[in-house]
Write an enzyme that holds these catalytic residues in place. Sequence first.
Site, mmCIF file in Angstrom:
data_model
loop_
_atom_site.group_PDB
_atom_site.id
_atom_site.type_symbol
_atom_site.label_atom_id
_atom_site.label_comp_id
_atom_site.label_asym_id
_atom_site.label_seq_id
_atom_site.Cartn_x
_atom_site.Cartn_y
_atom_site.Cartn_z
ATOM 1 N N SER A 1 0.823 -1.206 0.053
ATOM 2 C CA SER A 1 -0.011 -0.250 -0.012
ATOM 3 C C SER A 1 0.880 1.372 -0.144
ATOM 4 O O SER A 1 1.933 1.280 -0.872
ATOM 5 C CB SER A 1 -1.130 0.177 1.178
ATOM 6 O OG SER A 1 -1.786 0.972 1.173
ATOM 7 N N TYR B 1 -5.088 8.038 -6.136
ATOM 8 C CA TYR B 1 -4.164 7.052 -5.576
ATOM 9 C C TYR B 1 -4.198 6.680 -4.204
ATOM 10 O O TYR B 1 -4.587 5.289 -4.005
ATOM 11 C CB TYR B 1 -2.790 7.696 -5.570
ATOM 12 C CG TYR B 1 -1.534 6.869 -5.000
ATOM 13 C CD1 TYR B 1 -1.025 5.824 -5.624
ATOM 14 C CD2 TYR B 1 -0.892 7.243 -4.070
ATOM 15 C CE1 TYR B 1 -0.003 4.849 -5.435
ATOM 16 C CE2 TYR B 1 0.257 6.572 -3.703
ATOM 17 C CZ TYR B 1 0.626 5.019 -4.279
ATOM 18 O OH TYR B 1 1.500 4.633 -3.887
ATOM 19 N N LYS C 1 -5.313 2.669 -2.837
ATOM 20 C CA LYS C 1 -4.507 2.283 -1.924
ATOM 21 C C LYS C 1 -5.171 1.972 -0.559
ATOM 22 O O LYS C 1 -4.904 0.875 0.307
ATOM 23 C CB LYS C 1 -3.232 3.067 -1.534
ATOM 24 C CG LYS C 1 -2.328 3.175 -2.694
ATOM 25 C CD LYS C 1 -1.621 1.729 -2.915
ATOM 26 C CE LYS C 1 -0.276 1.962 -3.764
ATOM 27 N NZ LYS C 1 0.317 0.403 -4.128
#
Length: 331
Positions: free
Chosen positions: A174, A188, A192
């Site tokens: 992650s 993003y 994650k």
Amino acid sequence: MDFCTITILVVISVFILTFIWNIRIPRKMKLDGAHVLITGGSSGIGKEIAKLVISRGAKVTIMARNQQKLVEAKEEIERCRRAGCSEAVVCVVADVANDAQLVEIAVREAEGSNGPVQMLVNCAGFSISGTFDDMKPNDFKSQMDVNYLGTVYATKAVMASMKSLGCGRIIFISSQAGQIGLFGYTGYSAAKFALTGLAQALQMEVKPYNIHVTLSFPPDTETPGYKAELDGKPRETVLISETSGVFQPDMVAKTIVEDSLNGRFQSWVGMDGFMLACMTCGMSPVTTVMDALSQILTASIFRLVSLFYLTHFYGVVSKCKKERDSQKKTS
């Protein structure tokens, strides 16, 4: 203190001690002869993990999209082999985000050379930084495809063989941006963050098979992907990211591998990483007494510290906006 307060404290203490006593620490996995498959293994953290595990006697498969990069990485990784070992690094060309069936075919190819996968490292990933308004719809989709679905496809492809072996390690890479939503990372961070839910649910499913999931939250790391990301990165994002500094990939790789071998669920680097791991643990499983105590005892103080961080971050965003507004007026 009155009798009622003392009774409550005793009950809480007994509950905590009982919980800690029942923590089952996983047996450390040995890498000697184990097949380690690394997606995104041709560069960055993935390549450093490959170099580390092969130096400890593992059989290594690296998977990526670019054949030339794989060949170059293969030569570099093989130079790190443990003395006396002659195992060749297996290279598999595949796009983990493209098609689940193609990923499974690629994994079967790797297992045909190195045997069942005993450790899967999901390193394939990338980020596009920019404001929500500037990001295109496909920017959100492509990041979710690679960072999340790519992890799902590769993990599904190794699951049957790991269950048949009755053991295994699965690593999800992650990011600290997968623990806290930051300016410039609307796409993003979302991708994650999704890995956390996947990792928690999957760990509950596979623990009876002696398979352990490690969810890693690397900070900014000196990799080709990080350097590429700097182009066009919003100033706010750059200034906020400077808070944690930039780490070297070999150090990050070593931490990830050690935590996975020990069966730890959360993996972090540095003091900021430790604080974020304690702050965002939620209902995550724990596999060490120290992790349990850290999360219990630091919750309040780290929440207070986090408020100072957030105040600073919002201050950076506000300052940058004022500077842009001022430049518009003078231009």
